[in-house]
Design a protein around this motif. Sequence first.
Motif, PDB file in Angstrom:
ATOM      1  N   SER A   2       1.093  -1.219  -0.150  1.00 57.40           N
ATOM      2  CA  SER A   2      -0.051   0.000  -0.059  1.00 57.40           C
ATOM      3  C   SER A   2       0.939   1.361  -0.002  1.00 57.40           C
ATOM      4  O   SER A   2       2.249   1.268   0.170  1.00 57.40           O
ATOM      5  N   GLN A   4       0.926   3.549   2.305  1.00 54.38           N
ATOM      6  CA  GLN A   4       1.422   3.624   3.467  1.00 54.38           C
ATOM      7  C   GLN A   4       2.761   2.855   3.718  1.00 54.38           C
ATOM      8  O   GLN A   4       3.762   3.452   4.243  1.00 54.38           O
ATOM      9  N   THR A   5       2.716   1.617   3.119  1.00 60.66           N
ATOM     10  CA  THR A   5       4.231   0.838   3.183  1.00 60.66           C
ATOM     11  C   THR A   5       5.318   1.687   2.518  1.00 60.66           C
ATOM     12  O   THR A   5       6.204   1.633   3.013  1.00 60.66           O
ATOM     13  N   THR A   7       5.425   4.721   1.975  1.00 60.45           N
ATOM     14  CA  THR A   7       5.735   6.037   2.589  1.00 60.45           C
ATOM     15  C   THR A   7       6.780   5.770   3.667  1.00 60.45           C
ATOM     16  O   THR A   7       7.809   6.287   3.781  1.00 60.45           O
ATOM     17  N   ALA A   8       6.485   4.783   4.624  1.00 64.12           N
ATOM     18  CA  ALA A   8       6.959   4.386   5.697  1.00 64.12           C
ATOM     19  C   ALA A   8       8.523   3.906   5.234  1.00 64.12           C
ATOM     20  O   ALA A   8       9.600   4.396   5.755  1.00 64.12           O
ATOM     21  N   VAL A  12      11.888   5.888   6.516  1.00 60.90           N
ATOM     22  CA  VAL A  12      13.142   4.686   7.359  1.00 60.90           C
ATOM     23  C   VAL A  12      14.487   4.822   6.471  1.00 60.90           C
ATOM     24  O   VAL A  12      15.590   5.133   6.918  1.00 60.90           O
ATOM     25  N   THR A  15      15.986   8.362   6.753  1.00 63.20           N
ATOM     26  CA  THR A  15      16.506   8.635   8.190  1.00 63.20           C
ATOM     27  C   THR A  15      17.958   7.739   8.252  1.00 63.20           C
ATOM     28  O   THR A  15      18.752   8.302   8.884  1.00 63.20           O
ATOM     29  N   PHE A  19      21.708   9.485   9.099  1.00 57.39           N
ATOM     30  CA  PHE A  19      22.703   8.962  10.240  1.00 57.39           C
ATOM     31  C   PHE A  19      24.011   8.546   9.400  1.00 57.39           C
ATOM     32  O   PHE A  19      24.857   8.892  10.107  1.00 57.39           O
TER      33      PHE A  19
ATOM     34  N   MET B 268      -6.453   7.943  10.350  1.00 63.43           N
ATOM     35  CA  MET B 268      -5.631   7.363   9.289  1.00 63.43           C
ATOM     36  C   MET B 268      -6.154   5.679   9.367  1.00 63.43           C
ATOM     37  O   MET B 268      -6.503   5.226  10.558  1.00 63.43           O
ATOM     38  N   ALA B 269      -6.312   5.505   8.178  1.00 60.47           N
ATOM     39  CA  ALA B 269      -6.534   3.703   7.857  1.00 60.47           C
ATOM     40  C   ALA B 269      -5.411   3.109   8.567  1.00 60.47           C
ATOM     41  O   ALA B 269      -4.111   3.562   8.427  1.00 60.47           O
ATOM     42  N   GLU B 270      -5.557   1.740   8.947  1.00 60.32           N
ATOM     43  CA  GLU B 270      -4.778   0.974   9.422  1.00 60.32           C
ATOM     44  C   GLU B 270      -3.483   0.775   8.469  1.00 60.32           C
ATOM     45  O   GLU B 270      -3.887   0.496   7.093  1.00 60.32           O
ATOM     46  N   GLY B 271      -2.300   0.615   8.655  1.00 58.39           N
ATOM     47  CA  GLY B 271      -1.260   0.597   7.605  1.00 58.39           C
ATOM     48  C   GLY B 271       0.281   0.750   8.233  1.00 58.39           C
ATOM     49  O   GLY B 271       0.312   1.340   9.645  1.00 58.39           O
ATOM     50  N   ASP B 272       1.119   0.863   7.517  1.00 57.24           N
ATOM     51  CA  ASP B 272       2.420   0.851   8.078  1.00 57.24           C
ATOM     52  C   ASP B 272       2.814   2.179   8.610  1.00 57.24           C
ATOM     53  O   ASP B 272       3.539   2.409   9.563  1.00 57.24           O
ATOM     54  N   LEU B 273       2.400   3.091   7.798  1.00 57.67           N
ATOM     55  CA  LEU B 273       2.688   4.496   8.303  1.00 57.67           C
ATOM     56  C   LEU B 273       2.098   5.030   9.281  1.00 57.67           C
ATOM     57  O   LEU B 273       2.554   5.719  10.071  1.00 57.67           O
ATOM     58  N   ARG B 274       0.809   4.504   9.733  1.00 50.53           N
ATOM     59  CA  ARG B 274       0.132   4.768  10.819  1.00 50.53           C
ATOM     60  C   ARG B 274       0.779   4.099  12.099  1.00 50.53           C
ATOM     61  O   ARG B 274       1.047   4.779  12.988  1.00 50.53           O
ATOM     62  N   LEU B 276       3.856   3.622  12.017  1.00 49.81           N
ATOM     63  CA  LEU B 276       5.385   4.248  12.159  1.00 49.81           C
ATOM     64  C   LEU B 276       5.112   5.353  13.113  1.00 49.81           C
ATOM     65  O   LEU B 276       5.829   5.839  13.992  1.00 49.81           O
ATOM     66  N   GLY B 464      15.256   9.879  15.124  1.00 48.12           N
ATOM     67  CA  GLY B 464      15.792   8.829  14.124  1.00 48.12           C
ATOM     68  C   GLY B 464      15.955   7.492  14.631  1.00 48.12           C
ATOM     69  O   GLY B 464      15.629   6.509  14.029  1.00 48.12           O
ATOM     70  N   LEU B 465      16.383   7.272  15.886  1.00 48.32           N
ATOM     71  CA  LEU B 465      16.569   5.853  16.282  1.00 48.32           C
ATOM     72  C   LEU B 465      15.344   5.288  16.641  1.00 48.32           C
ATOM     73  O   LEU B 465      15.066   4.161  16.230  1.00 48.32           O
ATOM     74  N   ILE B 467      12.665   5.761  14.478  1.00 44.83           N
ATOM     75  CA  ILE B 467      12.374   5.522  13.366  1.00 44.83           C
ATOM     76  C   ILE B 467      12.876   3.935  12.922  1.00 44.83           C
ATOM     77  O   ILE B 467      12.373   3.112  12.312  1.00 44.83           O
ATOM     78  N   LEU B 468      14.108   4.096  13.005  1.00 38.65           N
ATOM     79  CA  LEU B 468      14.902   2.718  12.732  1.00 38.65           C
ATOM     80  C   LEU B 468      14.480   1.500  13.636  1.00 38.65           C
ATOM     81  O   LEU B 468      14.385   0.572  12.939  1.00 38.65           O
ATOM     82  N   TRP B 470      11.849   1.126  14.990  1.00 34.96           N
ATOM     83  CA  TRP B 470      10.401   0.483  14.473  1.00 34.96           C
ATOM     84  C   TRP B 470      10.640  -0.025  13.133  1.00 34.96           C
ATOM     85  O   TRP B 470       9.871  -1.048  13.089  1.00 34.96           O
ATOM     86  N   ALA B 471      11.520   0.188  12.278  1.00 36.92           N
ATOM     87  CA  ALA B 471      11.496  -0.537  10.948  1.00 36.92           C
ATOM     88  C   ALA B 471      12.129  -2.052  11.347  1.00 36.92           C
ATOM     89  O   ALA B 471      11.583  -3.192  10.986  1.00 36.92           O
ATOM     90  N   TYR B 475       9.787  -5.135  10.149  1.00 35.85           N
ATOM     91  CA  TYR B 475      10.309  -5.934   8.926  1.00 35.85           C
ATOM     92  C   TYR B 475      11.216  -6.790   9.283  1.00 35.85           C
ATOM     93  O   TYR B 475      12.144  -6.460  10.201  1.00 35.85           O
TER      94      TYR B 475
END
Lengths: 43, 627
Positions: A2, A4-5, A7-8, A12, A15, A19, B268-274, B276, B464-465, B467-468, B470-471, B475
């Motif tokens: 999607s 959203q993925t 954009t996320a 990342v 970022t 760094f 927001m709808a459910e998803g990765d950005l939300r 994050l 920054g940390l 966000i990283l 969370w990723a 994933y």
Amino acid sequence: MSWQTYTAIAIVTLTLLIFLIRFARPKKSGHCGHGCGCDKKHE
Amino acid sequence: MPHEAPSTIALVGNPNAGKTTLFNALTGSNQQVGNYSGVTVSLTAGETFTPHGKKLRVLDLPGCYSLRASSPDEQVTIDALEGRIPGHAKPDLVVCVADASNLERHLSLVLQVIERGFPCVLALNMVDAAEKSGLRLDPQKLSEELGIPVVPIQANAGKGIVQLKQALRHPFPNAAEPVWKTPDADPDASRQAFIRDLCALAARRPDVHQQTTSDRLDALLLHPIYGWIIFLGVMFVVFWAIFSFASVPMGWIESLQGLLAGWVENSMAEGDLRSLIVDGVIAGVGGVIIFLPQIILLFLFIGLLESSGYMARAAFLMDGVMARAGLSGKAFLPLFSSYACAIPGVMATRTIGSAKERLVTIFIAPWMSCSARLPVYFLIVPMLLHEQEGSWKQALVLFAIYALGTLTAFLVAKVLRKRLGPDAGSHFMLEMPPYRPPQWSYILRHVTDRSWSFVKNAGTLILGLSILLWALSTYPKHDGDDPSEALAHSAIGRIGAVIEPVVQPLGFDGRTGTAILTSFAAREVFNSSMAILFRVEETDDDVKTRSLIRDRVAAAKRPDGTPLFTPLSLISLLVFYIYALQCLPTSAVVAREAGSWKWAIGQFLFMSGFAYFASLAVYQTGRLLGF
């Protein structure tokens, strides 16, 4: 995937790049780096 | 018209004479000041203008008692006066700053500056306090006897600054003749005799035995028994106040964080950005920002104690304790500064003359619990005691944490001092400043600087940390709906599985081990990491509960259903954070100040190893005892 993925992942990646650039940039010596608020810029 | 380089003036004086306050008043700068000696340990430069608009370069030099170069900061002063510091010209004029109420002691340095042939102006600071104590000053007579211009000032109130700037106009005064110098006599004795006669003429005390308010207060605050009781009481009240007063604004930040997360989830709808934004950014940054009220209160109290003059008394009381660890009272102020941040603490060791004592002080400074450790303590201590147990118990635990770090540091200092062997003794001379009402403008500026730095750190490094992290915890994705399985499948889950055998003997699981690993960049990252890594424990939709990392962490379970964090594992975690050196900028400053990366690397390895084995000993001993 999607929007959203996408954009996320873009956030990342950006970022991570910031760094890496900050890590590779030569550091200024002579002060603490002002990271702790312990002093103001010294000339 | 050729460009003329501005003339350079240097501010020289004994420690705590008010040089930095004068520097700030002249240049409009915001350098840190304090009502105790040794605040300035390096050269600072700024600019000011004479009443005729001529630009002057002003150098603020570290305080010193003589020009003999007996410590690194005194050497900086001498090098600056001789023009040996690259990038800074030799001063054209020296402004000697002296505390008017302590002229007998401060004039010795003024005479030494004159003897070296520097054109000189004497700024007689704190004349208000001197006159209040009954001293009858005669600046005109002082000027005639010394042969240099003398300007009475009150730097903290900006009084006399215009008159001082008038004295800095061109042409500068010529170097005065040192009339007290005689070829055969001992220079120190000649100076003392001259100063005695001069003070009898121009700085008369009506009654030499008159007791000032400061003297009367010192009789109580420096008393061998009552002094210690008051000292421990003051420290305890500070810790208690930090826990009790901060709870209300912390509640506001928590609610705001919960509302923000709820608003994003509803919008927001459910998803990765939300995920994050909510689980990475809001949880990660919020996990650190929530402790801002406690950080503000800590620096407010430190500022109050420094500004009132009590901190110098604390140093005096601690001198005997320091001696038992093989250190002098000179090490107290660097070590005390390290409670706020180890970096200025390590830099403040420049006031220590003995090289070996300085190295030992640098080595143990990071064991004074700095403010970056506080968010971690504030997360764990209430979990250990439950919030309803009252602020005084939490304050007591926090007090014990500080005491443990300090005592261990002193023990290690004692061992190190023995190993390094004796050296030429260094004398500890501490300026005992008068008690003063707090200088609110400086305290508030100091608190604002530190707090802003904390917020900036949260908005950059922590963001920054987060966000990283969370990723790494999201994933690669897992197909199933079970959040625990998804975390185990993610990169962080796999890292945690590798780390788990190392941290399990300390009472932690892989997630806690990963959070510890991420906090080696900066300690407070631990909170963000815990907030992100424990998000899978979230079971209800209550907005407020979601924002509380403490609730999530406390509710965490092991695979067999037993609680992950028991009182024993929490103590083990606290012990680890008391001892571990997790601050890269500190290591960089240690390498610079000690003159070698070997010291910085050795210190990092020693402290990390010590933290691991201390935590291991606590957890395993506790288990053996049945806890």
